[in-house]
Structure formats: C-alpha cells, structure tokens
Design an enzyme around this catalytic site. Structure first.
Site, PDB file in Angstrom:
ATOM      1  CG  HIS A 123       4.328  -4.493  -2.340  1.00  0.00           C
ATOM      2  ND1 HIS A 123       3.601  -4.746  -1.188  1.00  0.00           N
ATOM      3  CD2 HIS A 123       4.698  -5.509  -3.084  1.00  0.00           C
ATOM      4  CE1 HIS A 123       3.837  -6.279  -1.279  1.00  0.00           C
ATOM      5  NE2 HIS A 123       4.410  -6.663  -2.335  1.00  0.00           N
ATOM      6  CE  LYS A 125      -0.004  -7.046  -3.051  1.00  0.00           C
ATOM      7  NZ  LYS A 125       1.092  -6.139  -2.311  1.00  0.00           N
ATOM      8  CG  ASP A 130     -17.260   5.000 -13.086  1.00  0.00           C
ATOM      9  OD1 ASP A 130     -16.376   4.878 -13.995  1.00  0.00           O
ATOM     10  OD2 ASP A 130     -18.289   4.297 -13.071  1.00  0.00           O
TER      11      ASP A 130
END
Length: 188
Positions: A123, A125, A130
């Site tokens: 779940h 996000k 870089d």
C-alpha cells in the site's frame, strides 16, 4: 552557493492541465516548443509540479506504488527510462492488472517491475528521485485521485528521510524478487 533543499507540499485534486510541453522539453531539451492542440490550459498545477519533480531525475527513479493508472505520469516515467534513468517499480499484484493500469505498459517498455505475492496490500505510495528527493503522501497515481480526490504529496530533499524510504524500497525490492516466489507450497 548551494541551492536550498526542496521542501514542497502539493494538494490534490489538481486543476486539469496540459503537460505536453513539459514532456516534450524533457524528451528533447532545447528543441523549439510545439503548441499542443488539446483544449486544456497549461500552467502551474499540482500535477505539473509533480511531473517536473519526476522529470528532474538524472540517474534513478524508484517507485513504490499501490495503484498506477495515470497515463501522464506513466509517460513521464517511460520518458525517463528512454533517457537512460534506471527506473524500478514495486506495486501491488491485485491492482497491477486492473483495467487502466499502466504497470503492463511500463513493464513492456523495459522497466523493472516487482510485485507482492502474499495476502495484504503493498500500500505504499512513494518515489525516490536520484536517491536524494523523496515524493510521498496519500496520492495513488491514478487519474481519479489526481482529478477528484482530496490528496496530499510531500516532496523533500532530506537525507535522513530519503535514506529511510530507500532502505524500505530496497528491502521490499529484494523480498519481491521473483526468484524467491513460492508457487507450490512444500508438503510437510
């Protein structure tokens, strides 16, 4: 003189906007801008700012996303891959096959994708640009979330936070290595 570290908060829903100019500039830096025939306005929106942050990647982009169906964000990720940026995506197995998911398109483009194999959702996000910039928040990378939902995204260049999220990404990346999947349970 060093630039100040990035600290930005984006709130969604984002006004509809055209990001074609951003994508074209990233694909061909310095090329003359071509007008887009679409009726959407261009401008500074939460979506365009998120896309700019993603397109700033020069070496790597690590994505850990529950749902990914936004075509504009997928085009930005594919563009980075074509530019030689190493892109890796970890996602949730149940959501990667849903109608509109961009995961198959990204995998077909040659981007490395791994997914969970067990119950419970992957779940997270977040994205790491870089190994220096963290993009995280409640936003699923779906058109629905971007255009309709009350969502938030925090963008920071803070080595301590980036390291914690990078460590989590690497742990999950190894855990979801397909060579360690179990397809047939061992009999006792």
């Amino acid at each position: 003189r060093r630039a100040r570290p990035v600290r930005e908060v984006l709130f969604f829903p984002s006004r509809p906007c055209c990001i074609e100019a951003l994508l074209a500039e990233a694909a061909e830096p310095g090329a003359p801008a071509r007008p887009c025939p679409c009726p959407l306005p261009s401008g500074d929106t939460a979506l365009s700012r998120l896309v700019r942050r993603l397109l700033s990647a020069r070496r790597s982009l690590d994505l850990c996303l529950f749902a990914f169906s936004c075509p504009q964000l997928a085009r930005a990720v594919q563009l980075l891959h074509r530019r030689g940026v190493r892109v890796r995506l970890v996602t949730d197995a149940q959501y990667m096959g849903l109608h509109g998911s961009q995961v198959g398109r990204l995998r077909h483009a040659g981007i490395q994708v791994r997914h969970d194999q067990h119950s419970g959702y992957m779940h997270h996000k977040f994205a790491i640009v870089d190994r220096r910039m963290l993009i995280t928040g409640s936003l699923n990378w779906t058109s629905q979330a971007i255009q309709s939902n009350r969502e938030n995204v925090l963008v920071v260049e803070d080595a301590e936070y980036v390291k914690a999220f990078q460590d989590e990404f690497e742990r999950i990346w190894e855990e979801y290595n397909p060579t360690s999947y179990t397809f047939f349970p061992q009999r006792q």
